[in-house]
Scaffold this motif. Structure first.
Motif, PDB file in Angstrom:
ATOM      1  N   GLN A 196       0.799  -1.206   0.000  1.00  0.00           N
ATOM      2  CA  GLN A 196       0.000   0.000   0.000  1.00  0.00           C
ATOM      3  C   GLN A 196       0.849   1.282   0.000  1.00  0.00           C
ATOM      4  N   CYS A 197       2.148   1.139   0.099  1.00  0.00           N
ATOM      5  CA  CYS A 197       3.023   2.325   0.132  1.00  0.00           C
ATOM      6  C   CYS A 197       2.680   3.296  -0.982  1.00  0.00           C
ATOM      7  N   GLY A 198       2.431   4.540  -0.618  1.00  0.00           N
ATOM      8  CA  GLY A 198       2.225   5.549  -1.640  1.00  0.00           C
ATOM      9  C   GLY A 198       0.879   5.461  -2.346  1.00  0.00           C
ATOM     10  N   THR A 199      -0.110   4.833  -1.732  1.00  0.00           N
ATOM     11  CA  THR A 199      -1.471   4.916  -2.288  1.00  0.00           C
ATOM     12  C   THR A 199      -2.400   5.516  -1.245  1.00  0.00           C
ATOM     13  N   GLY A 200      -3.397   6.245  -1.728  1.00  0.00           N
ATOM     14  CA  GLY A 200      -4.391   6.839  -0.831  1.00  0.00           C
ATOM     15  C   GLY A 200      -3.809   7.893   0.090  1.00  0.00           C
ATOM     16  N   MET A 201      -2.739   8.516  -0.331  1.00  0.00           N
ATOM     17  CA  MET A 201      -2.025   9.434   0.563  1.00  0.00           C
ATOM     18  C   MET A 201      -2.765  10.751   0.796  1.00  0.00           C
ATOM     19  N   ASN A 202      -3.793  11.015   0.012  1.00  0.00           N
ATOM     20  CA  ASN A 202      -4.572  12.226   0.293  1.00  0.00           C
ATOM     21  C   ASN A 202      -5.884  11.915   1.005  1.00  0.00           C
ATOM     22  N   TYR A 226      -8.325   0.999   2.264  1.00  0.00           N
ATOM     23  CA  TYR A 226      -7.113   0.325   1.789  1.00  0.00           C
ATOM     24  C   TYR A 226      -6.556  -0.693   2.794  1.00  0.00           C
ATOM     25  N   ASP A 278       8.057  10.797   7.707  1.00  0.00           N
ATOM     26  CA  ASP A 278       7.210  10.832   6.507  1.00  0.00           C
ATOM     27  C   ASP A 278       5.753  10.558   6.854  1.00  0.00           C
ATOM     28  N   VAL A 338       3.906  13.463   8.376  1.00  0.00           N
ATOM     29  CA  VAL A 338       3.509  14.466   7.391  1.00  0.00           C
ATOM     30  C   VAL A 338       2.366  13.956   6.520  1.00  0.00           C
ATOM     31  N   ASN A 339       2.514  12.749   5.989  1.00  0.00           N
ATOM     32  CA  ASN A 339       1.495  12.225   5.071  1.00  0.00           C
ATOM     33  C   ASN A 339       0.113  12.224   5.713  1.00  0.00           C
ATOM     34  N   ILE A 340       0.069  11.855   6.998  1.00  0.00           N
ATOM     35  CA  ILE A 340      -1.225  11.743   7.681  1.00  0.00           C
ATOM     36  C   ILE A 340      -1.547  13.026   8.459  1.00  0.00           C
ATOM     37  N   VAL A 341      -0.680  14.037   8.262  1.00  0.00           N
ATOM     38  CA  VAL A 341      -0.874  15.347   8.896  1.00  0.00           C
ATOM     39  C   VAL A 341      -1.044  15.209  10.409  1.00  0.00           C
ATOM     40  N   HIS A 372       5.845   6.363   3.196  1.00  0.00           N
ATOM     41  CA  HIS A 372       5.820   5.691   1.897  1.00  0.00           C
ATOM     42  C   HIS A 372       7.152   5.075   1.504  1.00  0.00           C
TER      43      HIS A 372
END
Lengths: 409, 409
Positions: B64-70, B80, B275, B278-281, B307
């Motif tokens: 799942q790395c780098g999917t659904g990151m927004n 996911y 990382d 940040v990705n998940i704020v 990711h």
């Protein structure tokens, strides 16, 4: 897959991209009979996307990527950058480094770049040649700087202009690799040199690139150097260097209302350089706000303030910084994946002409991405694109096309 | 090169690392005569550094790395993660994915990892086997979760404990791959399950790993679920899951004074996951402050909230986030390169025993880095190390050693 507007992806699954003489004729689900005799290249189960366009980076700093990253800007320039840039008067050294630089751009899928070489005319000529040999697009800038830097990398105004004109005359009619007027930034220029550069840009109809408002100290310095100016952008504008011809301004972290307005004229492209802005602790540019105002914003790796030449990393870091900006500041929204992708492909591509979109009438600049079977069997096309952007590297890119021609790496 | 303390690098140029039976005997500039008959492996002009140790990641989320990151955290889990984790009851699928996961860890130089598998006992067993086959270090956690997640990935308390005990009995005497008690996080546990896990940890002298204070909403939720608690850490501590045995707590973005104090006991390791945060704020953890208080802080890739599986990226991102934190918040200092490197090597390694430093008495876990000639001729050893961390990838790593044994990738 590509973005026509920032807000969404255009996706065609199991379709055909038809190109004639390097220009896209149509996209379709079934191959029309008229192309029965044409060459079909089978990329089944792979992703076809536009190339990346890097609107700001320094070829002369490539070796320095990822060194001295905990230094302050001025020490970093003094201890590393200037010393390195100086060595590009040696054309053998320039060939070696620029050859590797251009190879890496192509390898990582950057099919067009707006690049600063160094102040050396001979060195910059080698960079033009490296791009030509590789067959990828570039606007190549001999760096014009006449003060406020060590003697060994500045030039007299006339010598600097002569060097520029020599390169313009030699390369202005090249199809892929073209000249761009490149004052390093207003502090290393003078009114005299900028006035002359503005004239050359107009005379030859050349684009312009420089830096603006990277950090507050620099903005203050501008006020001292150009007391008459109402803003940093006003300095460039005064000499026809801010959107008179197509213009890239890198960083733009701290634009005033007046400067934002000046940037809306349709010929100004801001180059957002996320990694660099963090590494040098410049701040986070409000790029989503700029885009909502109709200002054009592309992406720059800013080698070597930024450390990664890979533009997919710039796309990701732009999203990450926009999230952090939301976390710390009100009135901000994070960039969506399509917005960041648009910046790195469609908006950047626009500076080069009709490229950056897989759309009728656009030149066929494209990357073919092949990801792992485990991803293909589980995820949608958009998930797979996102994954490539977040975790992919050059090994995922199996083909690169510029104007329909395959690029060898 | 390595770090013995966070504040500086130890550098030996053109020297020898002498290992006997996988343990470092000495570092020296000249080879002592007594080793005249010994095998000498020549790594001239390359960098020898410790391996990386990843203190927090989820093997079951690797695809799942780098999917659904927004997406928002809860949608991301629902759309996911949980669906993916469910599939690891299929041991063939587990073999395929975990095989690739462990290969990639070794390839990128992560010689030890503290990993969450999934709640499936059979699936987790396959992860142990994948690590064993590769010969790299791990603490492998079957994820114990008994509520607040979809039915298809939670278990009854007894079934969850039985599965854990089965794996503990089977693997507790392995030299490199060992069990670790792994409540997913307090919200998916109950008092009953945590009490039992604390007892198992004590009975078998097992380390513990979980999550803490990743974001403010989660901290609020803890107050609702465990009304009696004085803090998030207090919940774990009540059940002997916070430093009774060596304990990794991932994220720790929002530790209170009380929790910081609890974390100073020498057995608690915080896993900073830049990382992911940040990705998940989630926010930026004040890791420099923690370190100055004597709290142990290592790094986690946090696949797949993070990711990138590459730990050099985690080192760099930790520095970048610390710079951003300074920019926005008072009373913060950026992490130096040696501090971030120490987190990813020496501090993380300490959790696995005497590894993470190239020092007498330490097991020989090491990476050999070969960089480009153009870098070698220009830069110092430290510059070259920094460059590898910022821009290197697995192709720069030419050898990997675990306890003196070469790892094949």
């Amino acid at each position: 897959m590509y973005t026509d507007v920032p807000g969404q992806f255009e996706v065609l699954e199991n379709g055909y991209v038809i190109a004639v003489d390097g220009v896209i004729k149509e996209l379709c689900e079934e191959l029309p009979k008229v192309y029965d005799e044409s060459t079909v290249i089978d990329h089944t189960n792979k992703l076809i996307i536009p190339g990346f366009y890097d609107l700001h980076l320094h070829a002369g700093q490539y070796l320095q990527c990822g060194t001295g990253m905990n230094k302050q800007l001025l020490d970093w320039l003094k201890d590393y950058t200037y010393d390195l840039e100086k060595d590009f008067v040696d054309t053998d050294y320039a060939d070696k480094v620029y050859g590797r630089f251009v190879d890496d751009l192509a390898r990582y899928g950057t099919l067009g770049s707006c690049v600063f070489a160094t102040s050396s005319t001979e060195g910059t000529e080698r960079l033009y040649e490296a791009y030509k040999a590789k067959g990828i697009r570039a606007f190549v800038g001999k760096v014009n700087m006449v003060r406020n830097a060590p003697d060994f990398i500045i030039e007299e105004v006339q010598a600097s202009l002569d060097g520029l004109k020599y390169l313009v005359e030699k390369y202005k009619d090249e199809p892929l690799v073209k000249p761009i007027v490149t004052p390093r930034f207003a502090p290393t220029s003078t009114e005299e040199s900028m006035e002359a550069l503005g004239k050359i840009a107009k005379e030859y109809d050349l684009p312009v690139q420089s830096h603006i408002s990277e950090n507050p100290a620099e903005v203050e310095w501008i006020k001292e150097l150009y007391e008459w100016s109402t803003s940093y952008a006003d300095v460039y504008d005064k000499f026809n260097l801010y959107g008179e011809t197509p213009t890239i301004m890198a960083h733009a972290v701290y634009l005033t209302e007046e400067e934002r307005k000046l940037s809306q004229n349709g010929k100004v492209y801001l180059a957002h350089c996320p990694d660099s802005n963090v590494n040098i602790v410049s701040g986070i540019a409000p790029v989503k706000q700029y885009m909502e105002m109709g200002i054009k914003v592309g992406l720059g790796s800013d080698i070597a303030g930024g450390h990664k030449i890979q533009m997919n990393e710039a796309v990701v870091r732009a999203i990450q910084l926009s999230k952090i900006k939301c976390f710390y500041e009100e009135n901000n929204q994070p960039l969506s994946l399509s917005e960041a992708f648009y910046m790195g492909t469609a908006c950047g591509g626009e500076f080069f002409g009709n490229v950056g979109k897989l759309k009728e009438g656009y030149e066929l600049d494209a990357l073919v991405i092949d990801d792992h079977e485990l991803y293909k069997e589980r995820y949608t096309l958009l998930d797979r694109l996102e994954k490539f952007l977040y975790v992919g590297d050059d090994r995922w890119i199996v083909e690169r096309y510029v104007a329909g021609n395959k690029i060898t790496v």
